[in-house]
Scaffold this active site. Sequence first.
Site, PDB file in Angstrom:
ATOM      1  N   CYS A 103       0.823  -1.202   0.000  1.00 38.98           N
ATOM      2  CA  CYS A 103       0.000   0.000   0.000  1.00 38.98           C
ATOM      3  C   CYS A 103       0.856   1.251   0.000  1.00 38.98           C
ATOM      4  O   CYS A 103       2.067   1.209  -0.174  1.00 38.98           O
ATOM      5  CB  CYS A 103      -0.903  -0.009   1.233  1.00 38.98           C
ATOM      6  SG  CYS A 103      -1.852  -1.538   1.452  1.00 38.98           S
ATOM      7  N   ARG A 155      -4.933   1.487  -0.317  1.00 39.30           N
ATOM      8  CA  ARG A 155      -4.899   0.040  -0.111  1.00 39.30           C
ATOM      9  C   ARG A 155      -4.855  -0.748  -1.408  1.00 39.30           C
ATOM     10  O   ARG A 155      -5.678  -0.542  -2.309  1.00 39.30           O
ATOM     11  CB  ARG A 155      -6.114  -0.430   0.703  1.00 39.30           C
ATOM     12  CG  ARG A 155      -6.027  -1.922   1.028  1.00 39.30           C
ATOM     13  CD  ARG A 155      -7.236  -2.450   1.777  1.00 39.30           C
ATOM     14  NE  ARG A 155      -7.044  -3.869   2.085  1.00 39.30           N
ATOM     15  CZ  ARG A 155      -7.997  -4.710   2.451  1.00 39.30           C
ATOM     16  NH1 ARG A 155      -9.248  -4.273   2.576  1.00 39.30           N
ATOM     17  NH2 ARG A 155      -7.731  -5.970   2.700  1.00 39.30           N
ATOM     18  N   LEU A 156      -3.885  -1.664  -1.486  1.00 43.49           N
ATOM     19  CA  LEU A 156      -3.873  -2.729  -2.482  1.00 43.49           C
ATOM     20  C   LEU A 156      -4.217  -4.004  -1.730  1.00 43.49           C
ATOM     21  O   LEU A 156      -3.435  -4.484  -0.906  1.00 43.49           O
ATOM     22  CB  LEU A 156      -2.501  -2.846  -3.147  1.00 43.49           C
ATOM     23  CG  LEU A 156      -2.328  -3.967  -4.163  1.00 43.49           C
ATOM     24  CD1 LEU A 156      -3.247  -3.758  -5.360  1.00 43.49           C
ATOM     25  CD2 LEU A 156      -0.880  -4.070  -4.615  1.00 43.49           C
ATOM     26  N   ILE A 193      -4.512  -7.598  -0.637  1.00 37.47           N
ATOM     27  CA  ILE A 193      -3.803  -8.849  -0.883  1.00 37.47           C
ATOM     28  C   ILE A 193      -4.247  -9.937   0.108  1.00 37.47           C
ATOM     29  O   ILE A 193      -4.463 -11.084  -0.269  1.00 37.47           O
ATOM     30  CB  ILE A 193      -2.275  -8.640  -0.771  1.00 37.47           C
ATOM     31  CG1 ILE A 193      -1.791  -7.592  -1.785  1.00 37.47           C
ATOM     32  CG2 ILE A 193      -1.536  -9.958  -0.960  1.00 37.47           C
ATOM     33  CD1 ILE A 193      -1.954  -7.982  -3.223  1.00 37.47           C
ATOM     34  N   LEU A 194      -4.372  -9.581   1.383  1.00 37.12           N
ATOM     35  CA  LEU A 194      -4.845 -10.496   2.418  1.00 37.12           C
ATOM     36  C   LEU A 194      -6.145  -9.962   3.010  1.00 37.12           C
ATOM     37  O   LEU A 194      -6.249  -8.760   3.282  1.00 37.12           O
ATOM     38  CB  LEU A 194      -3.804 -10.631   3.541  1.00 37.12           C
ATOM     39  CG  LEU A 194      -2.569 -11.485   3.233  1.00 37.12           C
ATOM     40  CD1 LEU A 194      -1.526 -11.293   4.317  1.00 37.12           C
ATOM     41  CD2 LEU A 194      -2.935 -12.955   3.101  1.00 37.12           C
ATOM     42  N   GLY A 223       2.924  -3.081   3.399  1.00 35.37           N
ATOM     43  CA  GLY A 223       3.748  -4.280   3.377  1.00 35.37           C
ATOM     44  C   GLY A 223       2.973  -5.536   3.678  1.00 35.37           C
ATOM     45  O   GLY A 223       1.740  -5.586   3.543  1.00 35.37           O
ATOM     46  N   GLU A 224       3.690  -6.551   4.091  1.00 32.78           N
ATOM     47  CA  GLU A 224       3.101  -7.841   4.462  1.00 32.78           C
ATOM     48  C   GLU A 224       3.863  -8.415   5.652  1.00 32.78           C
ATOM     49  O   GLU A 224       5.095  -8.373   5.686  1.00 32.78           O
ATOM     50  CB  GLU A 224       3.178  -8.854   3.311  1.00 32.78           C
ATOM     51  CG  GLU A 224       2.503  -8.430   2.019  1.00 32.78           C
ATOM     52  CD  GLU A 224       0.992  -8.426   2.081  1.00 32.78           C
ATOM     53  OE1 GLU A 224       0.438  -8.929   3.090  1.00 32.78           O
ATOM     54  OE2 GLU A 224       0.368  -7.924   1.135  1.00 32.78           O
ATOM     55  N   ASP A 277      -3.332  -9.448   8.161  1.00 38.82           N
ATOM     56  CA  ASP A 277      -2.070  -9.251   8.867  1.00 38.82           C
ATOM     57  C   ASP A 277      -2.009  -7.851   9.478  1.00 38.82           C
ATOM     58  O   ASP A 277      -1.261  -7.611  10.426  1.00 38.82           O
ATOM     59  CB  ASP A 277      -0.875  -9.500   7.948  1.00 38.82           C
ATOM     60  CG  ASP A 277      -0.832  -8.589   6.739  1.00 38.82           C
ATOM     61  OD1 ASP A 277      -1.900  -8.098   6.322  1.00 38.82           O
ATOM     62  OD2 ASP A 277       0.267  -8.371   6.201  1.00 38.82           O
ATOM     63  N   GLY A 314      14.036 -13.164  -7.343  1.00 35.20           N
ATOM     64  CA  GLY A 314      15.187 -13.785  -6.696  1.00 35.20           C
ATOM     65  C   GLY A 314      16.208 -12.831  -6.119  1.00 35.20           C
ATOM     66  O   GLY A 314      17.378 -13.195  -5.995  1.00 35.20           O
TER      67      GLY A 314
END
Length: 569
Positions: A2, A47-48, A50-51, A74-75, A97, A365
């Site tokens: 976000c 807000r994006l 995701i959870l 974040g997450e 979260d 990665g």
Amino acid sequence: MCGIVGLLGNIEDGEILLDKMLVSQHHRGPDFTGKFISDSAKLGHNRLSILDLSENANQPFISNCKRYILVFNGEIYNYLEIKEELLNHYNFKTNSDTEVLLASFIVWKKDCLQKLNGMFSFAIYDTEKETLFAARDRFGVKPFYYFKKEEKFIFSSEIKALFISGIVKKANEKVWASYFAYGSYGLPNETFWKDIQQLPAGHYLEYKNKNLQVFKWYFFENEIKKHQQKKSFNVVKEEYKTLLKDSIKLRFRADVTIGFNISGGLDSSTLLALVNKIEGKEKIKAYTFYTNDKRYDELPWVEEMISLTKNPLEKIILEADINLKDKIENIAHMQDEPYGGIPTVAYSEIFKKARKDNVLVLLDGQGMDEQWAGYDYYLKNNNATIQGTKSSPFRKNALTKEFLQKAVKPKYPEPFKDAVLNKQYRDLFYTKIPRALRFNDRISMGYSTELREPFLDFRLVEYAFAQPLEYKINKTTQKYLLREIVSEYLSDSITYAPKRPLQTPQREWLGEELFNDVENYIEQLKDSKVSNWFNFTELDKLLKEYKQGDKDSSFYIWQWINLAMLVNN
């Protein structure tokens, strides 16, 4: 994932400014825009989702007791495990979260940071004490910028939002001069703009009674000591593999579609191989870019890898067409500060395509080279931070003497006795990782997607960093232990392929297809407010030599045109 903004103190038209800041960051969170307004604080959130996609998880998030207000970007990947610990201490209303983060702060205060495995920047306002607590994750995956002057404290996820709030855009000449002279992007608390600072990775701040204090909470050096007991190669291999699989599993926690980015290198191939070992993840989509230039493209190695795993592959081309200049300038606007060049533009096209495909989370990665000593300069007795060039990528002679005097050659801490460890430490906290994370955050968020970095799980980084040098470099084979793990899943041609810098035909394009644009940018610099930084007689000479074939490095050309985009934006 976000965007967060906040204004504290006596700020005229504060709510109007808050609205404008939120609009400037709308791309970071197009699903919902929320505000908390009081006389002493104004907080906003893009807000994006995701959870927990429900509106119950919208932000600013208010605690059950109504005392604490959270805005969070974040997450927290281990939120389910933390939630289990808190069930007897907090009455949860959502499956997010976000609520777990707020509850953990209420119960453990700043000590909650030690329990978090994730990428985050967040701010929690205490309405009772009228104080603010804010923190940033261990490696600085998620940004936190701020401005403090007299009775004003303003923060945001992107610098452009601070300019929107009324802060004057003025160059931090020391940082710019050091960038041109030494390639430095500033210290962890600095930005390229005067009066705008960033909260360093692994730090938190407290704002109370109009006073600001910043504290370090992540002591990486101390954590390394916990892992430095010598274990056999095979034991380390198995323990690291277990951590690696767990890190990837945690980053599959999402209520939206997940994909991943792949190049032809060892790191992304490792990620793909392990993703396909996780039950039910065999057919997630892979994304890669190419330019149709065999000197640089990694498409043959990517396709070899995909032929083994059978994942669907989306190939995105970047060409030197009439749209390339607009794409370069668009990324400059996203970044707010200098970025890495055309490879960043090419990488951004992946997120653009993923968003169109409704793939909202991508894995990549980033982080293996720094923890397993993968760059070529780890083998050399020098302080280089750039690989792939024979000559210096900087041109100090194009700067005026007055401006060059403002440059400060970066000197980084050396907390370890071993020279390679100190280079790894530098790259993790001062050079490679901070730059890559900033570039990647802006381009992923610019297209309203979330990027996750499984290899930057702090458990992995600490464990690998602490291992003996012979586990990292075996004669001239770098990332040795990692290659031994991957050899169980991949062919030798992939497992033991040499490190290849992620590149595009930037050298050629800047000297050929884009050269007229380069000249136009230089003319803009000559008419700009920073024209006194340059000796244009020398600069024009260097540009002519570049056009005529002196193309060992294009970085200094990129520096000049990137500046022109930013100062004229």
